[in-house]
Design a protein around this motif. Structure first.
Motif, PDB file in Angstrom:
ATOM      1  N   HIS A   1       9.398   8.681  13.961  1.00  8.00           N
ATOM      2  CA  HIS A   1      10.407   8.076  13.092  1.00  8.00           C
ATOM      3  C   HIS A   1      10.073   6.619  12.803  1.00  8.00           C
ATOM      4  N   HIS A   2       9.665   5.883  13.819  1.00  8.20           N
ATOM      5  CA  HIS A   2       9.314   4.478  13.631  1.00  8.20           C
ATOM      6  C   HIS A   2       8.134   4.343  12.660  1.00  8.20           C
ATOM      7  N   LEU A   3       7.101   5.153  12.844  1.00  6.00           N
ATOM      8  CA  LEU A   3       5.928   5.094  11.981  1.00  6.00           C
ATOM      9  C   LEU A   3       6.275   5.492  10.558  1.00  6.00           C
ATOM     10  N   TRP A   4       7.061   6.557  10.418  1.00  8.94           N
ATOM     11  CA  TRP A   4       7.465   7.067   9.104  1.00  8.94           C
ATOM     12  C   TRP A   4       8.289   6.034   8.344  1.00  8.94           C
ATOM     13  N   LEU A   5       9.263   5.447   9.021  1.00  9.70           N
ATOM     14  CA  LEU A   5      10.142   4.472   8.374  1.00  9.70           C
ATOM     15  C   LEU A   5       9.361   3.217   7.992  1.00  9.70           C
ATOM     16  N   ASP A   6       8.466   2.792   8.856  1.00 14.63           N
ATOM     17  CA  ASP A   6       7.658   1.604   8.570  1.00 14.63           C
ATOM     18  C   ASP A   6       6.746   1.846   7.376  1.00 14.63           C
ATOM     19  N   THR A   7       6.222   3.060   7.251  1.00 19.63           N
ATOM     20  CA  THR A   7       5.365   3.396   6.110  1.00 19.63           C
ATOM     21  C   THR A   7       6.140   3.298   4.799  1.00 19.63           C
ATOM     22  N   HIS A   8       7.345   3.850   4.770  1.00 10.30           N
ATOM     23  CA  HIS A   8       8.158   3.792   3.550  1.00 10.30           C
ATOM     24  C   HIS A   8       8.614   2.366   3.265  1.00 10.30           C
ATOM     25  N   ARG A   9       8.883   1.621   4.308  1.00 12.78           N
ATOM     26  CA  ARG A   9       9.324   0.232   4.121  1.00 12.78           C
ATOM     27  C   ARG A   9       8.221  -0.599   3.460  1.00 12.78           C
TER      28      ARG A   9
END
Length: 224
Positions: free
Chosen positions: A7-15
């Motif tokens: 989740h952290h990696l996914w959210l950071d990618t979209h951010r």
């Protein structure tokens, strides 16, 4: 990789892919309910966050921006997922807001999206119900016998995207929407040109084709 790491990696990618209001909306909108849905429902169901977009921006029937909680975008389906709490979506909603919400859902369906609304209470207290229902829905698009229909679904999705954008569509628009490479995106656009739905447009002195515009709108004639 466990959920928290993914989740952290996914959210950071979209951010990192966003700026301005789209980035601010992601920071504000991806809150407790959305994270609970991912943890309790989507992760147990899928085991990954592939093709899932948080706070996904779509223009509504008035041309105004609307941010869906999630959009799951593949070649086979465009799925909008909303997690709705009783308060803001029922108790605190007036007649005008209620009408707009229903009109928006119908518009999204007309634009080729599947719209799924889940109750926050179920996501929190009975996630197994949400998992079961979503598994039933997604299974319709993942049966091996349907693979032959994927090219048609991809063309449909590309044409609907071109209409919704309100401007000439570019290969990179298709790449982002369907998660395909540049060559595949160009192939879909060229096929729609051959079928008479799009027209290629060149730009610059090189004369290279960089975008495509919609030239036909008699949707009933398309073999959906």
């Amino acid at each position: 990789m466990d959920f928290d790491q993914a989740h952290h990696l996914w959210l950071d990618t979209h951010r990192k892919r966003r700026s301005g209001e789209r980035k601010d909306r992601l920071e504000r909108g991806h809150g407790h309910g959305e994270q609970l849905f991912l943890r309790n429902v989507w992760w147990p169901l899928r085991g990954n966050l592939d093709h899932l977009h948080p706070e996904y921006e779509i223009a509504d029937w008035r041309g105004r921006p609307y941010f869906a909680d999630f959009a799951w975008l593949t070649e086979a389906v465009k799925l909008i997922i909303e997690v709705k709490g009783f308060g803001p979506h029922v108790r605190d909603m007036d007649r005008t807001m209620y009408s707009r919400e229903l009109n928006r859902e119908v518009f999204l369906q007309a634009m080729g999206y599947r719209v799924v609304s889940l109750a926050y209470d179920d996501v929190e207290q009975q996630p197994e119900i949400c998992i079961m229902l979503l598994r039933m829905l997604l299974s319709r698009f993942e049966v091996s016998g349907q693979q032959a229909d994927l090219p048609k679904l991809a063309l449909k999705s590309t044409l609907l995207q071109a209409v919704q954008l309100g401007r000439p569509i570019r290969p990179k628009d298709v790449e982002a929407q369907l998660g395909v490479n540049h060559r595949t995106a160009v192939r879909y656009l060229q096929q729609l040109c051959e079928l008479g739905w799009l027209q290629a447009r060149s730009s610059g002195e090189s004369g290279r084709v960089r975008m495509y515009e919609v030239i036909r709108r008699d949707w009933d004639a398309f073999d959906w």
